[in-house]
Design a protein around this motif. Sequence first.
Motif, short mmCIF file in Angstrom:
data_model
loop_
_atom_site.label_atom_id
_atom_site.label_comp_id
_atom_site.label_asym_id
_atom_site.label_seq_id
_atom_site.Cartn_x
_atom_site.Cartn_y
_atom_site.Cartn_z
N VAL A 294 6.17 18.55 -12.85
CA VAL A 294 6.61 17.30 -12.23
C VAL A 294 5.41 16.39 -11.98
CG1 VAL A 294 7.60 16.32 -10.14
CG2 VAL A 294 8.68 18.29 -11.20
N VAL A 295 4.31 16.98 -11.52
CA VAL A 295 3.11 16.16 -11.34
C VAL A 295 2.67 15.58 -12.69
CG1 VAL A 295 0.68 16.24 -10.72
CG2 VAL A 295 2.35 17.39 -9.28
N GLY A 296 2.79 16.41 -13.73
CA GLY A 296 2.47 15.91 -15.08
C GLY A 296 3.36 14.75 -15.46
N LEU A 297 4.64 14.85 -15.11
CA LEU A 297 5.57 13.75 -15.40
C LEU A 297 5.17 12.49 -14.66
CD1 LEU A 297 9.28 14.99 -15.32
CD2 LEU A 297 8.06 13.90 -17.21
N GLY A 298 4.63 12.67 -13.47
CA GLY A 298 4.18 11.50 -12.70
C GLY A 298 3.10 10.76 -13.46
N ASP A 299 2.24 11.51 -14.14
CA ASP A 299 1.16 10.87 -14.90
C ASP A 299 1.66 10.37 -16.26
OD1 ASP A 299 -0.53 11.46 -12.83
OD2 ASP A 299 -1.16 13.37 -13.69
N GLU A 300 2.58 11.14 -16.84
CA GLU A 300 3.10 10.78 -18.18
C GLU A 300 4.62 10.83 -18.15
OE1 GLU A 300 1.18 13.05 -21.36
OE2 GLU A 300 -0.33 13.63 -19.90
N PRO A 301 5.25 9.74 -17.70
CA PRO A 301 6.71 9.76 -17.48
C PRO A 301 7.53 10.00 -18.75
CG PRO A 301 5.69 7.85 -16.44
CD PRO A 301 4.65 8.47 -17.30
N ASP A 302 6.92 9.80 -19.92
CA ASP A 302 7.68 10.00 -21.17
C ASP A 302 7.43 11.36 -21.80
OD1 ASP A 302 8.91 7.46 -21.24
OD2 ASP A 302 6.97 6.58 -21.78
N ASN A 303 6.64 12.16 -21.18
CA ASN A 303 6.27 13.45 -21.79
C ASN A 303 7.44 14.43 -21.70
OD1 ASN A 303 5.22 16.09 -22.22
ND2 ASN A 303 3.16 15.25 -21.92
#
Lengths: 102, 674
Positions: free
Chosen positions: B26-35
């Motif tokens: 989820v934190v990764g999604l915060g940085d890369e919302p399209d990942n």
Amino acid sequence: MLTVETADTDGQPRVIMDGDLTFATVGDAHTALSQYRGSEIGLELRDLGAIDLAGLQLLYAAAQSTAPDGPVVTLVDTPAMARFRAMAEYCGLPPLGTVPRG
Amino acid sequence: MGESHDPVDVFREEAHELLQQFEESVVGLGDEPDNREFLDAAFRALHTIKGSGSMFDLTDLTEFAHDMETAFAALRDSGQSAPRRVVDLALEAVDHLERLIDGGASDPDRQNHAALVVDELRHLTGVDEEPASAAPPRTGAGDSPEVTTIRGTYVPSASTFLVGTNPISLISELGSLGALELSGSVAAIPGWAAFDPQACYLRWEFAVTGQVAPQDVGDVFMFIDADSRVELEGDDTDSATGRDSGAAIDSDAAITDGDSADRGTSDPATEGVADAPGSGSGGAATNPRGTGAQSIKVRTDRLDRMVNLVGEMVSLQAQITLRAEQLGDRLMAAHAEQLERLVREARGLSMDMHMVPVDRLFAPFRRHVRALAAELGREVSLEVSGTDTELDRNVVEQLRDPLLHIVRNAIDHGIEPPDRREAAGKRRAGHLRLLADYSGAMVRIRVSDDGAGLNRERIRARAVERGIVAEGDHLTEDEILDLIFAPGFSTAETATAVSGRGVGMDVVRRNVEALSGAVTVRSTPGRGSTVELRIPLTLAIVEGLLAQVGDQLFLIKLEYIRECIDGRAAVRGGRREMIDFRGEVVPTLDLADFFGIAGDRDDHRPIIVIEAGDQRVGLVVDSLLGNHQSVVKSLGRLLAGLEGVSGAVFLSDGTPGLMLDIERVVRRAIRRAS
């Protein structure tokens, strides 16, 4: 490890299993239940440890088993049994006890 | 059942690991919302937590995870970017999931908050029209025109359980691809007389709906045994004859943990629960044909016990070696030497098993930093590095609170509000760095920020105000900074939802020193601060030099020792004794004076030059007794307050010794010298 005890409840033998019911112990469970070929028995699971699909499959086999080749097993509803029911549901298998014998 | 082998505990441990994966994704999604990988990984983690929870009757957990999973499924199926608010809400939900996994008492306020979080998540992801339900989501795919349905049949071979394949893991993995409709059959189970309890008679028909390709579904079954069959509708490759998985297994014999972990398909419901051989308990752990390293899970209390036992073996082996030397028995000495080699290897292995990557410590900070920044009105970018660095598992647990406090301080008192940073010519977002690396036998953990830095004048003024130092005391720049660790320096802080504690830096230092570690701070006004923790790699067994002062024995850990020198070569003078160590003037500390050990002594005594950080000190002792390995015991209440000592050790004949707290001793010596 699986421990098996027997008891008599209202004139019907009851096999009580306690411990792991997994691939490693289903052979013991099968042997224990086989002693009651041709008889009606209750199968009660108590403090279950590890469980897996092999254990669940044994319960289906037991619930479907018929005399005289096998025991006629009634699964006693216990909290431990509920774990197997949840596993069955998760795996999309029919509810335990609803499969016709034979 | 084995001794206190509670499968629920195993489930909880693994569910926490899954929750960490969820959080990281989820934190990764915060940085890369399209990942999409982050989105899929978050979904998979929720899916498995839900499935496993249901097997343990954890209804609240199952329902909550299901609602979260539904929201993430909708987001995934929509093909849209993850809105920032969804990320924030998902991170808020982590705390609630954590409590549910632990089976904690339900606080109505928290429950209400969690319900609001889920409602908003469902609304934002377009599933608010669907009422929450505990039922497993076998349907409910999005309406996106790109969504397809792939149907198939899976017929495990009779030897499926025997070879260690776990169909539940495969089912979980199928579920992670999209909405799964599953129909299992028990019709092939034969009558009791013909029933082989270890053979598999189950089979499944399934339909996966989502943005999924046949290849994705085929990949789920990549490692099943050659006699199992998978048929996919409309997929020529795998139709009719089934998938020839044998080639896949043979060509990829070294299936490793990483493969399984990366796919995020581990299913704690079965991995942790069924530990019997061939029970199919976990993909990588039970890979039956792989030639690569396999792994099993071991309960931490057993691991601790084993490390302690090896520690006792180390002590016993030292006794045997000593006895062989005393007796002059060459054969016994040879055996003792062989034993020493074996024990040393066992010690190394047991210590390795006790190590965990420091990422286990750092990972939650990705969420903490977001929450702290939001709470305190800061913008913060977090950089984490050195996450592969390994530390003793027990150390990691004990560092959580100190590190949280340091990070909170960095954001609260270090990094300025965005406007003020802009006015100072800095980027609006402050930069916070968590770094771990090795430094000899120590691990260094640094928390750096590019904030305002520490104000030495204010620190000094506060220390004077609180009576920690006197107005006229001469203090170096570093000594002034060090005052922030003094007891009574910090104001009483209020525990907050974020910190949850309210500890001061003195408590941070005390906790770190309890681990035989040290904490220091460096700061440049306007440029930022760095708090550095130095922690021993392991607490289990230490190797040190044994020295004697009077009747007292002291153990000094080898990693601190630079050299032992002849006291006669030292340059001494008055109270502030100094030695010339390779051209450098180094202060000395006479342990007899330090610990008040009486006796007549001359100036010819040996000196052990020790080094902590960038400071060196010569320790004057009466005699050197040689190397010694030992398990370190706690001091007990009586000696707990003894300055300069961090633990007790025992010699082969049972004689007790004291392990020096080198960091503290060095600080004391430097203070005296200056």
